[in-house]
Scaffold this motif. Structure first.
Motif, PDB file in Angstrom:
ATOM      1  N   GLY A  39       0.835  -1.190   0.000  1.00  0.00           N
ATOM      2  CA  GLY A  39       0.000   0.000   0.000  1.00  0.00           C
ATOM      3  C   GLY A  39       0.871   1.242   0.000  1.00  0.00           C
ATOM      4  O   GLY A  39       1.906   1.282   0.665  1.00  0.00           O
ATOM      5  N   GLU A 167      -6.325   4.266  -6.578  1.00  0.00           N
ATOM      6  CA  GLU A 167      -7.702   4.337  -6.089  1.00  0.00           C
ATOM      7  C   GLU A 167      -8.684   3.446  -6.865  1.00  0.00           C
ATOM      8  O   GLU A 167      -9.664   3.932  -7.437  1.00  0.00           O
ATOM      9  CB  GLU A 167      -8.170   5.791  -6.116  1.00  0.00           C
ATOM     10  N   THR A 169     -10.931   1.443  -5.834  1.00  0.00           N
ATOM     11  CA  THR A 169     -12.256   1.194  -5.249  1.00  0.00           C
ATOM     12  C   THR A 169     -13.018   2.498  -5.011  1.00  0.00           C
ATOM     13  O   THR A 169     -14.063   2.482  -4.369  1.00  0.00           O
ATOM     14  CB  THR A 169     -12.142   0.418  -3.915  1.00  0.00           C
ATOM     15  N   LYS A 177     -17.040  -3.117  -3.731  1.00  0.00           N
ATOM     16  CA  LYS A 177     -15.716  -2.916  -3.128  1.00  0.00           C
ATOM     17  C   LYS A 177     -15.172  -4.243  -2.613  1.00  0.00           C
ATOM     18  O   LYS A 177     -14.011  -4.599  -2.855  1.00  0.00           O
ATOM     19  CB  LYS A 177     -15.867  -1.931  -1.971  1.00  0.00           C
ATOM     20  N   ARG A 181     -11.832  -6.154  -3.945  1.00  0.00           N
ATOM     21  CA  ARG A 181     -10.741  -6.517  -3.028  1.00  0.00           C
ATOM     22  C   ARG A 181     -10.469  -8.015  -3.100  1.00  0.00           C
ATOM     23  O   ARG A 181      -9.310  -8.448  -3.116  1.00  0.00           O
ATOM     24  CB  ARG A 181     -11.097  -6.123  -1.597  1.00  0.00           C
ATOM     25  N   ARG A 185      -6.946  -9.685  -4.147  1.00  0.00           N
ATOM     26  CA  ARG A 185      -6.242 -10.576  -3.213  1.00  0.00           C
ATOM     27  C   ARG A 185      -5.894 -11.896  -3.915  1.00  0.00           C
ATOM     28  O   ARG A 185      -4.783 -12.387  -3.822  1.00  0.00           O
ATOM     29  CB  ARG A 185      -7.119 -10.829  -1.984  1.00  0.00           C
ATOM     30  N   LEU A 197      -0.492  -0.391  -4.489  1.00  0.00           N
ATOM     31  CA  LEU A 197      -1.849   0.157  -4.366  1.00  0.00           C
ATOM     32  C   LEU A 197      -1.835   1.528  -3.702  1.00  0.00           C
ATOM     33  O   LEU A 197      -1.404   1.666  -2.556  1.00  0.00           O
ATOM     34  CB  LEU A 197      -2.699  -0.802  -3.520  1.00  0.00           C
ATOM     35  N   THR A 199      -4.256   4.475  -2.386  1.00  0.00           N
ATOM     36  CA  THR A 199      -5.657   4.641  -2.030  1.00  0.00           C
ATOM     37  C   THR A 199      -5.787   5.572  -0.827  1.00  0.00           C
ATOM     38  O   THR A 199      -4.853   5.707  -0.036  1.00  0.00           O
ATOM     39  CB  THR A 199      -6.288   3.257  -1.699  1.00  0.00           C
ATOM     40  N   ASP A 201      -8.536   4.903   0.863  1.00  0.00           N
ATOM     41  CA  ASP A 201      -9.466   4.028   1.577  1.00  0.00           C
ATOM     42  C   ASP A 201      -8.659   3.059   2.444  1.00  0.00           C
ATOM     43  O   ASP A 201      -8.059   2.101   1.951  1.00  0.00           O
ATOM     44  CB  ASP A 201     -10.310   3.262   0.551  1.00  0.00           C
ATOM     45  N   ASP A 204      -9.141  -0.691   2.162  1.00  0.00           N
ATOM     46  CA  ASP A 204      -8.365  -1.387   1.123  1.00  0.00           C
ATOM     47  C   ASP A 204      -7.030  -1.852   1.715  1.00  0.00           C
ATOM     48  O   ASP A 204      -6.588  -2.984   1.512  1.00  0.00           O
ATOM     49  CB  ASP A 204      -8.038  -0.457  -0.055  1.00  0.00           C
ATOM     50  N   LYS A 207      -7.437  -4.644   4.327  1.00  0.00           N
ATOM     51  CA  LYS A 207      -7.866  -5.933   3.777  1.00  0.00           C
ATOM     52  C   LYS A 207      -6.806  -6.555   2.857  1.00  0.00           C
ATOM     53  O   LYS A 207      -6.799  -7.769   2.646  1.00  0.00           O
ATOM     54  CB  LYS A 207      -9.159  -5.753   2.969  1.00  0.00           C
ATOM     55  N   LEU A 208      -5.934  -5.712   2.283  1.00  0.00           N
ATOM     56  CA  LEU A 208      -5.085  -6.242   1.208  1.00  0.00           C
ATOM     57  C   LEU A 208      -3.578  -6.216   1.452  1.00  0.00           C
ATOM     58  O   LEU A 208      -2.860  -7.059   0.919  1.00  0.00           O
ATOM     59  CB  LEU A 208      -5.363  -5.452  -0.088  1.00  0.00           C
TER      60      LEU A 208
END
Ligand SMILES: Nc1ncnc2c1ncn2[C@@H]1O[C@H](COP(=O)(O)OP(=O)(O)OP(=O)(O)O)[C@@H](O)[C@H]1O
Length: 258
Positions: A39, A167, A169, A177, A181, A185, A197, A199, A201, A204, A207-208
């Motif tokens: 991320g 971005e 999502t 969403k 995701r 994944r 990634l 983002t 968010d 995201d 979760k990832l």
């Protein structure tokens, strides 16, 4: 898979006596190994888009060097295009007036994807991303969620080793969403695609991403695991609170500290 070594990018803005230099990215160094899902966070104006533009060969660095899949992005932009996929959630790379399936055919042509590989890959992606009901629909008539799934498919048709997501999502409802995701994944886990990634968010990210990098005022302020990022704040703080604290003091467009 991605190597960034003391990369910087500055812009000269304004005229005459108002002329000044904006350091969008400064002295940025990091590596991302094959198969990582990383991320890339930062407040507005931190330098994330500028980094992505340098990684994809859209912008040349004004200092330092970058390598993606072993290639210098600015010098080997065409070769790199075959190794990298890019999705900008805020704008589409699809042909607005064409049915979705025709956009994919154009991409096959532009990327010189073998016909059989293309068919196999498109069938697989169309199944995973549930594109069947709108393949014949012009892109301008797609809902945001459908368009995003189309854009992700387009970025993966040539089976890139690296996927850069900006971005992906944004604007999606909770169900879309979650589906996006889940797809990302699996793509990373099963195909080993390296993912960077960007983002705003944090869901995201939670979760990832196992690893998170945080850029602020063009400099890397944090690079570690999600758990290490959480540990920078008091126990019990949400990720949002932890990240907000790290962002505090930064505002878009403010000159970078020396
Ligand atoms: N072409 C340009 N000319 C002048 N300044 C620029 C240019 N592109 C970016 N900048 C400046 O560089 C800094 C970093 O911008 P960048 O778009 O990389 O940030 P970002 O982290 O992607 O922000 P956001 O989250 O708002 O998209 C900002 O101060 C921006 O104004």
């Amino acid at each position: 898979m991605i190597e960034v070594d003391r990369a910087g990018r500055s812009f000269t803005v304004g005229r005459g006596s108002a002329r000044r230099t904006v350091h969008a990215v400064r002295d940025l160094s990091f590596t991302v190994g094959a198969g990582e899902f990383v991320g890339y966070l930062g407040p507005n104006g931190a330098g994330k888009s500028t980094t992505i533009k340098m990684l994809t060969g859209v912008l040349a660095p004004t200092s330092g060097r970058l390598r993606v899949a072993g290639l210098d992005p600015t010098r080997r932009r065409t070769a790199l295009a075959r190794r990298i996929g890019v999705v900008f959630g805020q704008r589409t790379t699809l042909w607005w007036d064409l049915p979705l399936k025709d956009s994919f055919q154009l991409i096959r042509y532009l990327y010189k994807v073998d016909r059989i590989d293309f068919r196999r890959r498109l069938d697989e992606l169309a199944g995973l991303l549930d594109l069947g009901s709108f393949m014949d629909t012009p892109v301008r008539q797609l809902s945001l969620g459908q368009r995003m799934r189309g854009d992700v498919t387009a970025a993966l048709l040539h089976d890139p080793a690296v996927l850069v997501l900006d971005e992906p999502t944004i604007g999606l409802d909770v169900v879309s969403k979650a589906a996006m995701r889940d797809f990302l994944r699996r793509l990373n886990a099963e195909r080993g695609t390296t993912v960077l990634l960007t983002t705003h968010d944090l869901g995201d990210i939670e979760k990832l991403c196992r690893r998170v990098m945080l850029i602020d005022h063009g400099r890397l302020g944090f690079d570690g695991t999600l758990d290490e990022l959480r540990a920078t704040g008091p126990d019990g703080d949400s990720l949002e609170e932890v990240v907000a604290r790290l962002y505090t003091g930064s505002a878009p467009g403010t000159p970078a500290p020396p």
